[in-house]
Design a protein around this motif. Structure first.
Motif, PDB file in Angstrom:
ATOM      1  N   TYR A   1       0.810  -1.270  -0.046  1.00  0.00           N
ATOM      2  CA  TYR A   1      -0.258   0.012   0.144  1.00  0.00           C
ATOM      3  C   TYR A   1       1.041   1.285  -0.017  1.00  0.00           C
ATOM      4  N   PRO A   2       1.582   1.583  -1.088  1.00  0.00           N
ATOM      5  CA  PRO A   2       2.510   2.739  -1.319  1.00  0.00           C
ATOM      6  C   PRO A   2       1.935   4.025  -0.779  1.00  0.00           C
ATOM      7  N   GLY A   3       2.827   4.597   0.168  1.00  0.00           N
ATOM      8  CA  GLY A   3       2.506   5.835   0.982  1.00  0.00           C
ATOM      9  C   GLY A   3       1.736   5.568   2.288  1.00  0.00           C
ATOM     10  N   THR A   4       1.358   4.291   2.366  1.00  0.00           N
ATOM     11  CA  THR A   4       0.754   3.977   3.676  1.00  0.00           C
ATOM     12  C   THR A   4       1.667   3.878   4.849  1.00  0.00           C
ATOM     13  N   LEU A   5       1.486   4.511   6.061  1.00  0.00           N
ATOM     14  CA  LEU A   5       2.213   4.560   7.384  1.00  0.00           C
ATOM     15  C   LEU A   5       1.812   3.270   8.336  1.00  0.00           C
ATOM     16  N   CYS A   6       2.442   2.735   9.061  1.00  0.00           N
ATOM     17  CA  CYS A   6       2.031   1.781  10.170  1.00  0.00           C
ATOM     18  C   CYS A   6       2.946   1.859  11.234  1.00  0.00           C
ATOM     19  N   ALA A   7       2.386   2.070  12.358  1.00  0.00           N
ATOM     20  CA  ALA A   7       3.091   1.809  13.519  1.00  0.00           C
ATOM     21  C   ALA A   7       2.389   0.653  14.648  1.00  0.00           C
ATOM     22  N   MET A   8       3.143  -0.166  15.084  1.00  0.00           N
ATOM     23  CA  MET A   8       2.334  -1.084  16.064  1.00  0.00           C
ATOM     24  C   MET A   8       3.125  -1.079  17.465  1.00  0.00           C
ATOM     25  N   THR A   9       2.423  -1.393  18.461  1.00  0.00           N
ATOM     26  CA  THR A   9       3.071  -1.408  19.710  1.00  0.00           C
ATOM     27  C   THR A   9       2.333  -2.407  20.607  1.00  0.00           C
ATOM     28  N   HIS A  10       3.085  -3.440  21.031  1.00  0.00           N
ATOM     29  CA  HIS A  10       2.564  -4.489  21.932  1.00  0.00           C
ATOM     30  C   HIS A  10       3.012  -4.719  23.160  1.00  0.00           C
ATOM     31  N   ARG A  11       2.116  -4.876  24.171  1.00  0.00           N
ATOM     32  CA  ARG A  11       2.537  -4.824  25.510  1.00  0.00           C
ATOM     33  C   ARG A  11       2.742  -6.337  25.950  1.00  0.00           C
ATOM     34  N   LEU A  12       3.521  -6.564  26.845  1.00  0.00           N
ATOM     35  CA  LEU A  12       4.059  -7.748  27.455  1.00  0.00           C
ATOM     36  C   LEU A  12       3.666  -7.906  29.134  1.00  0.00           C
ATOM     37  N   GLY A  13       3.861  -9.071  29.653  1.00  0.00           N
ATOM     38  CA  GLY A  13       3.391  -9.083  30.986  1.00  0.00           C
ATOM     39  C   GLY A  13       1.936  -9.225  31.233  1.00  0.00           C
ATOM     40  N   SER A  14       1.502  -8.910  32.461  1.00  0.00           N
ATOM     41  CA  SER A  14       0.132  -9.038  32.799  1.00  0.00           C
ATOM     42  C   SER A  14      -0.821  -7.864  32.200  1.00  0.00           C
ATOM     43  N   VAL A  15      -1.793  -8.304  31.429  1.00  0.00           N
ATOM     44  CA  VAL A  15      -2.703  -7.420  31.050  1.00  0.00           C
ATOM     45  C   VAL A  15      -4.217  -7.790  31.449  1.00  0.00           C
ATOM     46  N   PRO A  16      -4.828  -7.052  32.383  1.00  0.00           N
ATOM     47  CA  PRO A  16      -6.083  -7.401  33.012  1.00  0.00           C
ATOM     48  C   PRO A  16      -7.195  -7.202  32.107  1.00  0.00           C
ATOM     49  N   VAL A  17      -8.452  -7.632  32.533  1.00  0.00           N
ATOM     50  CA  VAL A  17      -9.614  -7.572  31.551  1.00  0.00           C
ATOM     51  C   VAL A  17      -9.924  -6.032  31.211  1.00  0.00           C
ATOM     52  N   GLY A  18     -10.265  -5.668  30.065  1.00  0.00           N
ATOM     53  CA  GLY A  18     -10.360  -4.308  29.649  1.00  0.00           C
ATOM     54  C   GLY A  18      -9.077  -3.391  29.303  1.00  0.00           C
ATOM     55  N   GLU A  19      -8.092  -4.070  29.612  1.00  0.00           N
ATOM     56  CA  GLU A  19      -6.921  -3.218  29.093  1.00  0.00           C
ATOM     57  C   GLU A  19      -6.329  -3.551  28.048  1.00  0.00           C
ATOM     58  N   ILE A  20      -5.628  -2.561  27.242  1.00  0.00           N
ATOM     59  CA  ILE A  20      -4.846  -2.883  25.880  1.00  0.00           C
ATOM     60  C   ILE A  20      -3.932  -3.740  25.881  1.00  0.00           C
ATOM     61  N   SER A  21      -3.720  -4.637  24.804  1.00  0.00           N
ATOM     62  CA  SER A  21      -2.589  -5.461  24.761  1.00  0.00           C
ATOM     63  C   SER A  21      -1.643  -5.148  23.430  1.00  0.00           C
ATOM     64  N   VAL A  22      -2.305  -4.481  22.481  1.00  0.00           N
ATOM     65  CA  VAL A  22      -1.816  -4.147  21.143  1.00  0.00           C
ATOM     66  C   VAL A  22      -2.454  -2.909  20.483  1.00  0.00           C
ATOM     67  N   VAL A  23      -1.762  -2.049  19.847  1.00  0.00           N
ATOM     68  CA  VAL A  23      -2.311  -0.949  19.191  1.00  0.00           C
ATOM     69  C   VAL A  23      -1.713  -1.033  17.849  1.00  0.00           C
ATOM     70  N   ILE A  24      -2.636  -1.145  16.750  1.00  0.00           N
ATOM     71  CA  ILE A  24      -1.741  -0.798  15.512  1.00  0.00           C
ATOM     72  C   ILE A  24      -2.475   0.293  14.525  1.00  0.00           C
ATOM     73  N   ALA A  25      -1.541   1.376  14.586  1.00  0.00           N
ATOM     74  CA  ALA A  25      -1.987   2.630  13.947  1.00  0.00           C
ATOM     75  C   ALA A  25      -1.708   2.921  12.371  1.00  0.00           C
ATOM     76  N   VAL A  26      -2.783   3.117  11.620  1.00  0.00           N
ATOM     77  CA  VAL A  26      -2.118   2.946   9.995  1.00  0.00           C
ATOM     78  C   VAL A  26      -2.945   4.476   9.400  1.00  0.00           C
ATOM     79  N   SER A  27      -2.219   5.040   8.683  1.00  0.00           N
ATOM     80  CA  SER A  27      -2.537   6.227   8.013  1.00  0.00           C
ATOM     81  C   SER A  27      -2.106   6.097   6.623  1.00  0.00           C
ATOM     82  N   SER A  28      -2.994   6.830   5.620  1.00  0.00           N
ATOM     83  CA  SER A  28      -2.996   6.746   4.269  1.00  0.00           C
ATOM     84  C   SER A  28      -3.658   7.970   3.489  1.00  0.00           C
ATOM     85  N   PRO A  29      -3.247   8.099   2.316  1.00  0.00           N
ATOM     86  CA  PRO A  29      -3.947   9.230   1.856  1.00  0.00           C
ATOM     87  C   PRO A  29      -5.493   9.105   1.521  1.00  0.00           C
ATOM     88  N   HIS A  30      -5.949   7.886   1.360  1.00  0.00           N
ATOM     89  CA  HIS A  30      -7.255   7.448   1.295  1.00  0.00           C
ATOM     90  C   HIS A  30      -7.872   6.302   2.071  1.00  0.00           C
TER      91      HIS A  30
END
Length: 243
Positions: free
Chosen positions: A162-191
């Motif tokens: 997907y030329p021109g598309t940006l992606c960033a990803m962050t993953h958490r390790l260790g204990s992740v309780p109910v309702g908390e975030i384990s991974v976020v993947i952010a993407v941006s693109s012209p369209h």
């Protein structure tokens, strides 16, 4: 040949530790031969070993890949599945692993660009009920250097697909309780079409090749969860991820 093997998740529990020493009476050794030796040495772990892949120097290896005593060798059980054209410079680390809670806005900020009209953040959280079973906590473990390497590989694949598309990803390790975030993947693109497609590709690919494992802890027990999307083959082209 004497080797120190890195082992992870439930397989480490079966083999008795996160690092094991093996001494094999051979001058030359392939990954297939090492795997056969381990199955013979640890018959109680044979089913898990049969599904595992061997990584040599933080790269998934083919069966005939040679191994030397100088190599960093890891046994990779199925990773935690669910049901290079350079990227534009952003000044941020696009792939990140952390023990701390993840801030969605910080991950998203890495991909915001004045020429992009669409941005998406995929947020994975710990859910309480799965098939009627109540989860109290998730524990995440990673082969961190290889996890970062494969996350960066996915980001590069997205730039190619997907030329021109940006992606960033962050993953958490260790204990992740109910309702908390384990991974976020952010993407941006012209369209927006490319942003939606790239976001889906990124999470499916992450679950296919990135050596991160999760342990589901319930009110009455626990279990390491591996790949659940059919036969696991991280060396296949694009790992079976959706285009």
């Amino acid at each position: 040949m004497k080797l120190k093997l890195l082992v992870f998740a439930g397989l480490a529990e079966q083999l008795g530790g996160s690092a094991i020493d093996v001494d094999i009476a051979a001058d030359k050794l392939t990954t297939a031969q090492l795997k056969s030796h381990l199955i013979e040495q640890f018959p109680q772990a044979a089913p898990a070993l049969a599904q595992s892949y061997i990584a040599v120097n933080q790269t998934y290896a083919e069966e005939e890949t040679p191994i030397s005593e100088r190599d960093e060798v890891a046994i990779i059980p199925p990773v935690s599945g669910g049901e290079p054209q350079p990227m534009p410079e952003t000044g941020h680390e696009l792939a990140e692993i952390t023990m701390d809670p993840i801030a969605v806005e910080q991950v998203t900020a890495k991909v915001l660009h004045p020429n992009h009209g669409a941005s998406i953040a995929f947020i994975g959280t710990t859910r309480e009920l799965t098939h009627g079973q109540r989860t109290t906590l998730l524990e995440y473990e990673a082969y961190t250097p290889m996890a970062l390497k494969t996350m960066q590989q996915i980001i590069g694949e997205i730039g190619d697909r997907y030329p021109g598309t940006l992606c960033a990803m962050t993953h958490r390790l260790g204990s992740v309780p109910v309702g908390e975030i384990s991974v976020v993947i952010a993407v941006s693109s012209p369209h927006r079409d490319a942003a939606y497609d790239a976001s889906r590709y990124a999470i499916e690919r992450l679950k296919q090749i990135v050596p991160i494992w999760k342990k589901e802890i319930w009110e009455d027990g626990s279990e390491w969860k591996g790949h659940q999307l059919g036969p696991w083959n991280p060396t296949a082209a694009n790992g079976g991820a959706q285009p």
